[in-house]
Design an enzyme around this catalytic site. Sequence first.
Site, PDB file in Angstrom:
ATOM      1  N   ARG A   1       0.816  -1.152   0.197  1.00 54.24           N
ATOM      2  CA  ARG A   1      -0.010   0.116   0.031  1.00 54.24           C
ATOM      3  C   ARG A   1       0.820   1.173  -0.065  1.00 54.24           C
ATOM      4  O   ARG A   1       1.488   1.579   1.111  1.00 54.24           O
ATOM      5  CB  ARG A   1      -0.891  -0.037   1.351  1.00 54.24           C
ATOM      6  CG  ARG A   1      -1.673  -1.160   1.430  1.00 54.24           C
ATOM      7  CD  ARG A   1      -2.666  -1.149   2.763  1.00 54.24           C
ATOM      8  NE  ARG A   1      -3.089  -2.301   2.961  1.00 54.24           N
ATOM      9  CZ  ARG A   1      -3.578  -2.546   4.413  1.00 54.24           C
ATOM     10  NH1 ARG A   1      -3.622  -1.736   5.338  1.00 54.24           N
ATOM     11  NH2 ARG A   1      -4.073  -3.730   4.487  1.00 54.24           N
TER      12      ARG A   1
ATOM     13  N   ASP B   1       1.913   5.085  -0.092  1.00 54.48           N
ATOM     14  CA  ASP B   1       1.480   6.388   0.255  1.00 54.48           C
ATOM     15  C   ASP B   1       1.141   7.301  -0.767  1.00 54.48           C
ATOM     16  O   ASP B   1       1.422   7.151  -2.154  1.00 54.48           O
ATOM     17  CB  ASP B   1       2.606   6.977   1.041  1.00 54.48           C
ATOM     18  CG  ASP B   1       2.728   6.764   2.562  1.00 54.48           C
ATOM     19  OD1 ASP B   1       1.461   6.284   3.057  1.00 54.48           O
ATOM     20  OD2 ASP B   1       3.765   6.599   3.441  1.00 54.48           O
TER      21      ASP B   1
ATOM     22  N   TYR C   1      12.142  -1.104  -3.916  1.00 52.18           N
ATOM     23  CA  TYR C   1      11.714   0.284  -4.129  1.00 52.18           C
ATOM     24  C   TYR C   1      12.952   0.884  -4.651  1.00 52.18           C
ATOM     25  O   TYR C   1      14.206   0.447  -4.395  1.00 52.18           O
ATOM     26  CB  TYR C   1      11.363   1.017  -2.855  1.00 52.18           C
ATOM     27  CG  TYR C   1      10.175   0.512  -2.181  1.00 52.18           C
ATOM     28  CD1 TYR C   1       8.979   1.242  -2.764  1.00 52.18           C
ATOM     29  CD2 TYR C   1       9.808  -0.325  -1.326  1.00 52.18           C
ATOM     30  CE1 TYR C   1       7.647   1.155  -2.086  1.00 52.18           C
ATOM     31  CE2 TYR C   1       8.662  -0.454  -0.903  1.00 52.18           C
ATOM     32  CZ  TYR C   1       7.519   0.222  -1.252  1.00 52.18           C
ATOM     33  OH  TYR C   1       6.336   0.047  -0.706  1.00 52.18           O
TER      34      TYR C   1
ATOM     35  N   ARG D   1      11.515   6.005   3.035  1.00 54.90           N
ATOM     36  CA  ARG D   1      11.699   7.441   2.827  1.00 54.90           C
ATOM     37  C   ARG D   1      12.290   7.945   4.081  1.00 54.90           C
ATOM     38  O   ARG D   1      13.217   8.938   4.097  1.00 54.90           O
ATOM     39  CB  ARG D   1      10.260   8.089   3.056  1.00 54.90           C
ATOM     40  CG  ARG D   1       9.458   7.970   1.468  1.00 54.90           C
ATOM     41  CD  ARG D   1       7.931   8.453   1.642  1.00 54.90           C
ATOM     42  NE  ARG D   1       7.944   9.652   2.144  1.00 54.90           N
ATOM     43  CZ  ARG D   1       6.730  10.370   2.632  1.00 54.90           C
ATOM     44  NH1 ARG D   1       5.666   9.570   2.267  1.00 54.90           N
ATOM     45  NH2 ARG D   1       6.722  11.441   3.089  1.00 54.90           N
TER      46      ARG D   1
END
Lengths: 249, 249
Positions: B50, B52, B111, B198
């Site tokens: 999921r 952001d 990622y 992040r």
Amino acid sequence: MTRFALTVEFDGRPFMGWQRQSHGPSVQQALEDAVHAVTGERTAVHAAGRTDAGVHGLAMRAHVDIAKAIAPFRLMEAINARVRPAPVAVLDCVEVAPDWHARFSCIRRSYEYRIVNRRAPLTHEAGLAWQVPQPLDEAGMADAAARLVGRHDFTTFRSAHCQADSPVRTLDLLSVERVRDRLFIRAAARSFLHHQVRSMVGCLALVGMGRWSPDDVEVALHARDRAQLGLNAPSDGLFFVRADYPDEG
Amino acid sequence: MTRFALTVEFDGRPFMGWQRQSHGPSVQQALEDAVHAVTGERTAVHAAGRTDAGVHGLAMRAHVDIAKAIAPFRLMEAINARVRPAPVAVLDCVEVAPDWHARFSCIRRSYEYRIVNRRAPLTHEAGLAWQVPQPLDEAGMADAAARLVGRHDFTTFRSAHCQADSPVRTLDLLSVERVRDRLFIRAAARSFLHHQVRSMVGCLALVGMGRWSPDDVEVALHARDRAQLGLNAPSDGLFFVRADYPDEG
């Protein structure tokens, strides 16, 4: 009066093209307005090439004459601050001789055309590449591209609106590279006719789709007839990537 | 009922994130609405992760169960036609076993975080990368990144909203690569905590700027305290690039 050479990146999507237009936004106007905001001076920003509506710049070269005393780095920073929110950025700014001209001193212009060769529509890259759903044969495209390199009359690949005195140009490079589902077509020449890159890419794509043979591209070239053009590729995928000058590496 | 596995690309800029939200558009809703338009069925689209608000997907994996008889290729084409103009595209669609689950079967998520390390603002890439004006020392960042690889309690790098049972994760990869003015930070793990990538990128950037040492990152990790987090990098530069499953190459 000091002449500054600028290296400019811009996203062509919101613009009518490089050149100032009465009927819509242009990169030139965005820069000239920013220079005015910084210096109080109304002065022209001249570019190496006048790109069409929707065409992008990764490293367009340009020059501007400024009377106000300002260091190149400060000028770059101030233009970048004032040009927002227009998607234009000055990447480099140096002082040059008063006879250095972004357009007339330029000895080589380089473009890159980006194709995304897949059935799915574009997301992040909408407006930044040409999505071609049919599988493209890059070997055939490279063969056809090689036929266009050299000194030719490029009338077939020239817009009806082209203002150049002669349709003869010397194409130094036209290459086709595939990286997974991306095709990169790179073109370099001292100068190009109006729509020449997009027209060449369009015909290469027809070869890639199997609708034209490499020989058909050569026949179209020798016809010297715009009506023989197979396809003009959309502006979305076209990037001005480099301008070269005699006194630079 | 047939289960289909989808590979999905999306531009995160206009979305509140992957997951369906009452207060704004989501990738999940865009896909579920497209599936409904195609099949008449109201059915959930489950993803491997999921993401952001503002986070992008290059190859998110998802699954959906459909009662209507439809071939995978036709389903992909029909979703792509109906999902427009939302910047979401199905790149691949295959039939899978009924117990294949995009989220629970996934054994590795990857990622990529993109930094543009330059003073000039972004043009084409606004919202698609983090522009960092200070020169970044990628060697220091790579040193710091190596300290985070392995099995650790990542509480420091975990959002206060994280719903995971445990803050312990095994980070398989955290690498830093510079290509001219671009930095690519790649991360892979079976799973990540909320905001983990992040948060790690933010601390690596502090090292790159010279404000933190690689040792400081290790101290922050061992503190297991969110208050020790140096910086949470913006969502703009984060791309979900890959999900792996046991039965796939």
